[in-house]
Design a protein around this motif. Structure first.
Motif, short mmCIF file in Angstrom:
data_model
loop_
_atom_site.label_atom_id
_atom_site.label_comp_id
_atom_site.label_asym_id
_atom_site.label_seq_id
_atom_site.Cartn_x
_atom_site.Cartn_y
_atom_site.Cartn_z
N TYR A 48 8.13 -11.22 -14.40
CA TYR A 48 7.10 -11.33 -13.36
C TYR A 48 7.43 -10.50 -12.12
CZ TYR A 48 4.00 -13.29 -9.82
OH TYR A 48 3.08 -13.45 -8.81
N LYS A 49 6.46 -9.74 -11.68
CA LYS A 49 6.55 -9.01 -10.42
C LYS A 49 5.35 -9.38 -9.57
CE LYS A 49 8.79 -4.74 -11.98
NZ LYS A 49 8.57 -3.27 -12.12
N GLU A 50 5.60 -9.86 -8.39
CA GLU A 50 4.52 -10.28 -7.51
C GLU A 50 3.77 -9.07 -6.95
OE1 GLU A 50 3.80 -13.30 -3.72
OE2 GLU A 50 5.82 -12.73 -4.31
N PRO A 51 2.44 -9.10 -6.97
CA PRO A 51 1.68 -7.98 -6.38
C PRO A 51 1.83 -7.98 -4.86
CG PRO A 51 0.20 -9.75 -7.02
CD PRO A 51 1.56 -10.13 -7.53
N GLN A 52 1.69 -6.82 -4.27
CA GLN A 52 1.79 -6.69 -2.82
C GLN A 52 0.43 -6.34 -2.24
OE1 GLN A 52 4.94 -3.95 -1.74
NE2 GLN A 52 6.29 -4.73 -3.34
N ASN A 53 -0.05 -7.19 -1.34
CA ASN A 53 -1.34 -6.95 -0.70
C ASN A 53 -1.29 -5.74 0.21
OD1 ASN A 53 -2.70 -9.12 -1.86
ND2 ASN A 53 -2.10 -10.53 -0.24
N ALA A 54 -2.43 -5.10 0.39
CA ALA A 54 -2.55 -4.07 1.42
C ALA A 54 -2.39 -4.74 2.78
CB ALA A 54 -3.91 -3.38 1.31
N TYR A 55 -1.88 -3.99 3.74
CA TYR A 55 -1.68 -4.58 5.07
C TYR A 55 -1.78 -3.51 6.15
CZ TYR A 55 3.09 -2.70 4.73
OH TYR A 55 4.17 -1.87 4.58
N LEU A 56 -1.85 -3.96 7.39
CA LEU A 56 -1.88 -3.05 8.53
C LEU A 56 -0.48 -2.94 9.11
CD1 LEU A 56 -5.11 -4.20 10.42
CD2 LEU A 56 -4.87 -2.26 8.87
N ASP A 57 -0.01 -1.74 9.35
CA ASP A 57 1.30 -1.58 9.98
C ASP A 57 1.16 -1.79 11.49
OD1 ASP A 57 0.25 0.78 11.05
OD2 ASP A 57 1.34 2.08 9.67
N ASP A 58 2.26 -1.62 12.21
CA ASP A 58 2.25 -1.88 13.66
C ASP A 58 1.32 -0.95 14.42
OD1 ASP A 58 4.00 -3.92 13.24
OD2 ASP A 58 5.80 -2.80 13.87
N ASN A 59 0.98 0.18 13.81
CA ASN A 59 0.07 1.13 14.45
C ASN A 59 -1.38 0.96 14.01
OD1 ASN A 59 2.21 2.49 15.83
ND2 ASN A 59 2.74 3.51 13.91
N GLU A 96 -1.37 0.79 1.58
CA GLU A 96 -2.00 0.38 0.32
C GLU A 96 -1.15 -0.64 -0.44
OE1 GLU A 96 -4.56 2.54 -3.22
OE2 GLU A 96 -3.47 3.71 -1.73
N GLY A 97 -1.80 -1.58 -1.10
CA GLY A 97 -1.10 -2.60 -1.88
C GLY A 97 -0.57 -2.05 -3.19
N LYS A 98 0.24 -2.86 -3.87
CA LYS A 98 0.81 -2.46 -5.16
C LYS A 98 0.58 -3.57 -6.17
CE LYS A 98 4.54 0.28 -3.13
NZ LYS A 98 6.03 0.44 -3.06
N PRO A 99 0.18 -3.22 -7.40
CA PRO A 99 0.00 -4.26 -8.42
C PRO A 99 1.34 -4.80 -8.89
CG PRO A 99 -0.32 -2.08 -9.36
CD PRO A 99 -0.16 -1.88 -7.89
N GLY A 100 1.33 -6.04 -9.34
CA GLY A 100 2.50 -6.63 -9.95
C GLY A 100 2.31 -6.64 -11.45
N GLU A 101 3.11 -7.43 -12.16
CA GLU A 101 2.93 -7.52 -13.61
C GLU A 101 3.49 -8.83 -14.12
OE1 GLU A 101 4.97 -4.25 -15.39
OE2 GLU A 101 6.96 -5.13 -15.14
#
Length: 290
Positions: free
Chosen positions: A68-79, A84-89
């Motif tokens: 299992y790899k947890e997906p990573q949501n897209a997010y806003l950086d400090d600027n 962009e997010g990354k899929p998990g599996e």
């Protein structure tokens, strides 16, 4: 001597299941099951006629924990730029079941590759673009940067809630999102209020984060489900506008009643704790069941 050695090796293979499931140094190295492992899942006393479904489900559960790899949501950086997010599996259980039974009944199959399927992030770049357009509410409080330990705790808690996306009808719990405040997570001892008295404890200062958040989300489209005031006045918000939290005690909980997801932006800059609540241009109060 060779026969004894071979016998011992076979017994060892049967007694140590899942050994081939360990990954190599390459993260995406295929995970495989060997013939000896596959044959362990026959139903007892059937002579290899049937698969033991209970054991097979247990095997899939074990493999799922390994791959299992947890997906990573897209997010806003400090600027404010979108990352962009990354899929998990995870294991493809349906395909695994078919491939396993095929390998189980076909003795010529020496090993079986574990099939995987992608898990796509809940928040992708397109959604983040939409829900970061409109500011629904914001609030800023100030603190003394010279209190290093307290400032550090505020930064950690702010980072924990930053970029959290709450979908329509979902509930936000400060304690669940931030988690337990421990030394292992980097929290330090700083002043806290306990039963009206000022003392020190791990995570002191995070109530400024929860109180700033409360004032930012005190909107028509947000229902405050649970909030508690401190037992004495705090200096960073007006009287009655605070929200105390404690891992084993009070929590701050609210529910999104908008028709669109809301995005929490929590930033610490130059002694200021800033929380902004963002959403899409079409966000409006949903008058349905709250």
């Amino acid at each position: 001597m060779r026969k004894i050695t071979s016998f011992i090796l076979c017994i060892w293979l049967l007694m140590v299941p899942f050994q081939s499931l360990a990954k190599t140094s390459e993260e995406d190295e295929p995970v495989t099951l060997k013939r000896a492992e596959i044959e362990q899942y026959e139903l007892s006393y059937t002579g290899g006629t049937f698969v033991d479904n209970t054991k097979l489900n247990g095997l899939m559960d074990m493999i799922e924990k390994k791959v299992y790899k947890e997906p990573q949501n897209a997010y806003l950086d400090d600027n404010g730029q979108i990352v962009e997010g990354k899929p998990g599996e995870t294991i493809d259980r349906n395909k695994f079941d078919l491939l396993f039974r095929k390998a189980f009944y076909n003795k010529k199959i020496a090993h079986m590759k574990v099939p995987k399927r992608p898990i796509y992030p809940r928040v992708d770049k397109a959604m983040m673009t939409e829900i970061s357009k409109k500011e629904l509410g914001s609030y800023t409080t100030s603190f003394r940067k010279s209190n290093v330990e307290r400032s550090h705790n505020i930064e950690l808690a702010a980072e924990a809630i930053n970029n959290h996306v709450l979908f329509p009808g979902e509930t936000f719990s400060f304690n669940e999102v931030v988690g337990e405040r421990t030394e292992e997570k980097g929290y330090e001892r700083a002043p806290v209020i306990v039963r009206g008295e000022l003392t020190e404890d791990i995570g002191g200062g995070i109530c400024q984060v929860s109180s700033t958040l409360f004032n930012a989300v005190d909107l028509k489209g947000v229902k405050i489900v649970e909030r508690y005031a401190h037992s004495r006045r705090v200096p960073y918000v007006p009287p009655g506008r605070d929200a105390t939290v404690s891992w084993w005690g009070p929590d701050f909980v609210f529910k999104n009643l908008y028709n669109e997801p809301i995005l929490i932006r929590a930033l610490v800059r130059d002694g200021n704790m800033i929380v902004k609540i963002m959403s899409s241009e079409t966000a409006e109060y949903f008058t349905g069941d709250d």
